[in-house]
Design an enzyme around this catalytic site. Structure first.
Site, PDB file in Angstrom:
ATOM      1  CB  VAL A   1      -6.844   1.496  11.821  1.00 42.65           C
ATOM      2  CG1 VAL A   1      -5.443   0.907  11.682  1.00 42.65           C
ATOM      3  CG2 VAL A   1      -7.637   0.758  12.895  1.00 42.65           C
ATOM      4  CG  LEU A   2      -2.042   6.504  10.102  1.00 49.25           C
ATOM      5  CD1 LEU A   2      -2.611   7.099   8.825  1.00 49.25           C
ATOM      6  CD2 LEU A   2      -1.282   7.558  10.911  1.00 49.25           C
ATOM      7  CG  ASP A   3      -1.680   0.425   6.505  1.00 48.76           C
ATOM      8  OD1 ASP A   3      -0.458   0.441   6.740  1.00 48.76           O
ATOM      9  OD2 ASP A   3      -2.218  -0.457   5.823  1.00 48.76           O
TER      10      ASP A   3
ATOM     11  N   GLY B   1       2.322   3.512   5.105  1.00 49.00           N
ATOM     12  CA  GLY B   1       2.969   2.627   4.142  1.00 49.00           C
ATOM     13  C   GLY B   1       2.065   1.471   3.807  1.00 49.00           C
TER      14      GLY B   1
ATOM     15  N   GLY C   1       0.995   0.136   1.115  1.00 50.23           N
ATOM     16  CA  GLY C   1       1.220  -0.740  -0.028  1.00 50.23           C
ATOM     17  C   GLY C   1       0.009  -0.832  -0.926  1.00 50.23           C
TER      18      GLY C   1
ATOM     19  N   GLY D   1      -2.761  -2.114  -0.146  1.00 50.92           N
ATOM     20  CA  GLY D   1      -3.975  -2.162   0.651  1.00 50.92           C
ATOM     21  C   GLY D   1      -4.248  -3.468   1.354  1.00 50.92           C
TER      22      GLY D   1
ATOM     23  CB  THR E   1       1.220   4.263  -0.533  1.00 45.14           C
ATOM     24  OG1 THR E   1       2.328   3.767  -1.317  1.00 45.14           O
ATOM     25  CG2 THR E   1       0.144   4.739  -1.481  1.00 45.14           C
ATOM     26  CB  ILE E   2       5.742   7.532  -1.134  1.00 47.90           C
ATOM     27  CG1 ILE E   2       6.483   6.287  -0.618  1.00 47.90           C
ATOM     28  CG2 ILE E   2       5.637   8.533  -0.001  1.00 47.90           C
ATOM     29  CD1 ILE E   2       7.059   5.420  -1.653  1.00 47.90           C
TER      30      ILE E   2
ATOM     31  CB  CYS F   1      16.421 -10.633   0.113  1.00 45.30           C
ATOM     32  SG  CYS F   1      16.837  -8.947  -0.379  1.00 45.30           S
TER      33      CYS F   1
END
Length: 383
Positions: free
Chosen positions: A172-174, A176, A178, A180, A198-199, A355
């Site tokens: 599985v590729l996640d 973004g 975050g 985890g 993640t960045i 928001c």
């Protein structure tokens, strides 16, 4: 004037700017210096001209500077948006500036991809650990049968796993990942191997700690640099940072990485409008270079690469999620106050409240969209 010295709203002259704003507020249920929780209490005489001149940027910055207060900013925002002031709150100069920038430049290019990580997600794990629930999910929970934030986030993670039809041994590729949250849940409860990207350096560090001992790899990497092959792809709360110039590249990349019978779950905030725009205050202080997709953006960008199997709107669930974060933030701010300043506290309170009001008014949506490569049989989406 700071909140520590205030006694009550100041007596303001009947200026032209004040008169214009009063006219805009008529019929909204929001008053100036009123007693209702959603009313604005003004503490600075230049508040009105600042808001007329700078729109939503001026309103947000004026709050950060202590120029006004409101007991329930969330309800104020909801009422103003339902009153139709959302579009009117953006100045012509601001709209033109963003259109020129986004028209001539790729604001979400690989060279700029890490800006939002450094500006927001790297702000401090100590703050986010106190604001979020134990899963460290920084996205909308699923409140259908939940009574607490933690229950809602666990339900969201499990819903995503069920939609992806996970089974032990899958890769599985996640995108973004975050801190985890999905990677940890999927690996622990569904026996899959997860690669998360993640960045944000702060997110990557904590995600590795949370997933220690599990078949999870966390990388500091841009999605455009990915290689490999995966049975499933999930992207929760990341697509808001992709940008309209890169939507096709995003879906083309996933098509290249995804198994022929694989599935993609895209979880993203969505806009009711296809106009390319961004709130200037949010763009400056919370999510630099972020832009919300519309349903048309997603459909058009994906149609050459993937087949849409299911679309679910969880927008109303983001309101209680944000309010729960705000409650946590207020209750535990004293634990981290020494590491930040009062302006940061007011910035976060304003962000979470506004928001929440935007989702309550249905001005914003939250979509979970399932895609395949069109080489599988019938797909039945769980709810």
């Amino acid at each position: 004037m700071t909140s520590d010295t205030r006694i009550g709203p100041i007596a303001l002259p009947d200026t032209r700017a004040r008169h214009v704003i009063q006219q805009l507020l008529e019929g909204s249920g929001v008053a100036l210096n009123g007693d209702a929780p959603q009313d604005l209490r003004i503490y600075h005489p230049e508040f009105f001209s600042r808001v007329l001149r700078q729109g939503t940027l001026g309103l947000g910055e004026a709050y950060m500077d202590g120029w006004w207060e409101c007991e329930r900013i969330d309800e104020m925002a909801c009422r103003l948006l339902r009153h139709g002031l959302g579009e009117r709150a953006h100045t012509t100069t601001e709209r033109l500036k963003y259109r020129l920038q986004s028209g001539f430049f790729n604001l979400q290019s690989k060279a700029r991809a890490y800006i939002v990580g450094e500006a927001h997600y790297d702000l401090g794990n100590d703050l986010f650990e106190r604001m979020l629930d134990p899963t460290m999910c920084y996205s909308c929970g699923y409140w259908k049968q939940a009574e607490t934030l933690h229950q809602a986030q666990l339900a969201k993670l499990e819903l995503a796993c069920r939609k992806l039809q996970l089974s032990p041994g899958m890769r599985v590729l996640d995108i973004g990942c975050g801190w985890g949250s999905f990677a940890e849940h999927a690996a622990r409860h569904h026996g899959v191997e997860v690669t998360g990207i993640t960045i944000s350096r702060e997110q990557a560090e904590l995600a590795r700690q949370r997933c220690h001992g599990l078949p999870v790899e966390i990388r500091l990497q841009d999605y455009r640099d990915l290689e490999g092959h995966y049975d499933r792809v999930v992207s929760i709360g990341m697509f808001e940072h992709v940008g309209h110039r890169n939507y096709a590249t995003y879906f083309q990349t996933i098509e290249r990485l995804l198994d022929e019978t694989g599935l993609l779950l895209l979880h993203t905030i969505g806009s009711n409008s296809s106009e390319i725009s961004a709130d200037p205050w949010v763009n400056k202080y919370i999510f630099p270079n972020g832009v919300l997709p519309s349903a048309m953006h997603i459909a058009r960008a994906s149609e050459d690469f993937l087949l849409m199997e299911d679309w679910q709107n969880l927008g109303p669930d983001y309101d209680p999620t944000l309010m729960a974060w705000l409650e946590n933030f207020d209750a535990r701010w004293n634990e981290v106050a020494a590491n930040y300043n009062e302006r940061t506290r007011r910035m976060f309170r304003y962000y979470l409240s506004v928001c929440a009001g935007a989702f309550r008014s249905r001005d914003l949506q939250l979509w979970q969209v399932v895609f395949s490569r069109g080489r599988r049989g019938r797909y039945d989406a769980p709810r």
